[in-house]
Enzyme design. Structure first.
Site, short mmCIF file in Angstrom:
data_model
loop_
_atom_site.label_atom_id
_atom_site.label_comp_id
_atom_site.label_asym_id
_atom_site.label_seq_id
_atom_site.Cartn_x
_atom_site.Cartn_y
_atom_site.Cartn_z
N CYS A 170 -84.09 -51.79 -41.80
CA CYS A 170 -83.71 -52.10 -40.41
C CYS A 170 -84.82 -52.89 -39.75
CB CYS A 170 -83.31 -50.87 -39.64
SG CYS A 170 -84.39 -49.51 -39.84
N GLU A 225 -81.28 -44.40 -34.39
CA GLU A 225 -82.14 -45.47 -34.92
C GLU A 225 -81.18 -46.42 -35.63
OE1 GLU A 225 -83.98 -47.69 -37.27
OE2 GLU A 225 -84.58 -45.90 -38.40
#
Ligand code: UN1
Length: 514
Positions: free
Chosen positions: A299, A265
């Protein structure tokens, strides 16, 4: 803060051995220390001893032993243990949220939100513990049965970043645990105290239930040696890594070399499209939260705004007005919207990106200054920044982990905006604001957003735990958290059983020995 440190058993003095304050004390003398400074006031909160290669080996051995115990417990039993861990987090939500805020710098609200994500995933995982089911198929052979089942993998390695020092570990560790795995967590060296606090809460559940040590483990140390040991070790069946694309590529190479499994990720460069059919009264607050929440260090943070020319001026004016009303300061003071960046190097990265943006014709509409807040001369506070720029500028293709929002214009149809949106290396989160069904569905269709998350009339950040979380391209392709992501933490086994009196071969093959 002293109280918080005590509350989570991060014992006084200056040195905290990660293995002692986590779960295991091997009695070693650790010389190398990690200093945890708060970006909020620049104070040294505590020092944590770095684990050595030897610590790593012993911890993996312990985890291996615990793995045999844990995989032989029923999944609902494991789910109940995780439920109890969720309750520990419930009782400590405010305090742990405060520690997150103080050590990492995000607002206390967001710190509490992060703890809530782990509470939610505990609930989710407990329900899941009765649902780890496989499919049943029809065999082509008479009196044969075929089905699949899911088994634990063994030891799961978890590498996390500073920006979600609790939640990202939580999704991974808790799912791994109900699936029957043990785990070994290497947190960011920038937020060691949050990880110690989590481990000490887990330890309470271990004690209350007389569980063996080694089910959930923490190892605080440098990439070299700890990160390298973890990614190269054949005993670690799965490595789940969250962080930069550069880090993810290294992890993928090391783990692939030994044919291990990984979940990545990585970076995002998330955009929101505002079409002429957007309801701006909802869109503007969502854009601002997406861009300045966690000081642009999620993110999923909104980094790019792609606005139709017909509403561009109006959007620009509304954003400048909204940014003027933002309160920046001590994140523990709940009236503030945004706290500091994690450290001075993050501030330098932001300033570098802004100077590159200016060189490429970018016009700073607001912010981008280093701030001196209430006598804290940490050098970590900045004013969030709005930059008007052409979508072809190379800087907008990069993920700068800071509160910079690039405003870009499109003039034609939605296809043009989608093309701009997809024209970056990353593919994590995306959103469109429109009340037009045609636009919304096209954005979600096969010619629409190429991201792992695509939202309509919701910003890019703040995804719920129930869905699969992750993205494509440079984001790494992994998925964590909800939906059927648990399958990544298990190995699939196909079983065929003959309950008849004959032993026919598949594909009708004859093999007659008489
Ligand atoms: C991250 O920034 O690594 O969707 C995770 C969100 C949060 C998780 C972000 N639920 O913004």
């Amino acid at each position: 803060m002293e109280n918080l440190i005590d509350r989570f058993g991060i014992s006084g003095k200056s040195v905290n051995l990660p293995l002692r304050t986590g779960q295991q004390d091997f009695g070693d003398i650790h010389n190398d220390l990690i200093d945890s400074y708060s970006p909020v006031d620049g104070k040294l909160i505590a020092q944590v001893a770095k684990a050595s290669s030897k610590d790593y080996e012993r911890l993996v051995e312990l985890a291996g032993e615990a793995s045999i115990y844990w995989r032989n417990k029923s999944a609902p039993f494991r789910g109940d243990i995780i439920r109890q861990f969720g309750n520990q987090l419930r009782e400590n939500k405010d305090a742990l949220g405060k520690l997150v805020s103080y050590e990492m710098g995000k607002s206390w609200q967001e710190g509490k939100g992060e703890v809530q994500e782990v509470i939610d995933i505990c609930d989710f995982a407990q329900g899941l513990s009765r649902q780890l089911h496989g499919a049943t198929m029809h065999s082509e052979r008479f009196e044969h049965r075929m089905y699949e089942q899911w088994h634990p993998l063994g030891i799961v390695g978890i590498i996390t970043a500073f920006n979600f020092p609790v939640a990202v570990w939580g999704w991974n560790a808790v799912l791994a645990a109900v699936c029957g795995n043990v785990s070994l967590w290497k947190p960011s060296e920038k937020t060691p105290l949050c990880s110690l606090a989590c481990l000490n809460l887990w330890k309470k559940v271990v004690e209350a239930n007389n569980l063996p040590e080694g089910i959930i483990n923490l190892i605080i140390g440098d990439v070299d040696p700890i990160g390298h040991l973890l990614t190269n070790d054949k005993k670690i069946s799965l490595v789940s890594a969250t962080g930069s694309t550069a880090m993810g590529k290294q992890v993928a190479q090391s783990v692939s070399r030994r044919l291990g499994k990984y979940i990545l990720e990585l970076g995002g460069n998330n955009a929101i499209i505002l079409t002429p059919n957007a309801d701006l009264s909802n869109a503007i607050p969502s854009v601002v939260f997406g861009a300045v929440g966690t000081a642009g260090q999620r993110c999923t943070s909104t980094r790019r705004l792609i606005v139709h020319s017909s509403i561009f001026r109006q959007v620009e004016a509304s954003l400048v007005k909204a940014y003027n009303s933002l309160k920046i300061g001590n994140p523990l003071d709940e009236k503030n919207h945004m706290g500091p960046l994690i450290d001075k190097s993050a501030v330098d990265n932001m300033l570098n990106a802004l100077s590159l943006a200016r060189k490429e014709g970018g016009e700073v509409l607001f912010g981008g200054k280093v701030l001196d807040i209430g006598g804290f001369s940490t050098g970590c506070y900045v004013s969030p920044c709005l930059v008007k720029i052409n979508h072809q500028a190379s800087i907008v293709k990069e993920e700068t982990f800071a509160p910079i929002l690039y405003l870009m214009e499109y003039t034609g149809e939605l296809e043009e905006a989608i093309k701009i949106q997809n024209n970056v290396p990353q593919g994590l989160s995306s959103a469109i604001f429109t009340l037009n069904l045609h636009e919304a569905e096209n954005f979600l269709g096969p010619n629409g957003s190429d991201c792992g998350l695509a939202n309509v009339n919701i910003g890019t950040s703040g995804a719920e735990i129930g869905g699969a979380f992750g993205g494509e391209k440079d984001t790494g392709g992994g998925r964590e958290s909800g939906s059927d992501c648990w399958k990544y933490y298990m190995r699939r086994q196909t079983n065929t059983i003959n309950y008849g009196k004959e032993a026919p071969l598949a594909q009708g093959i004859k093999f007659d020995l008489s």
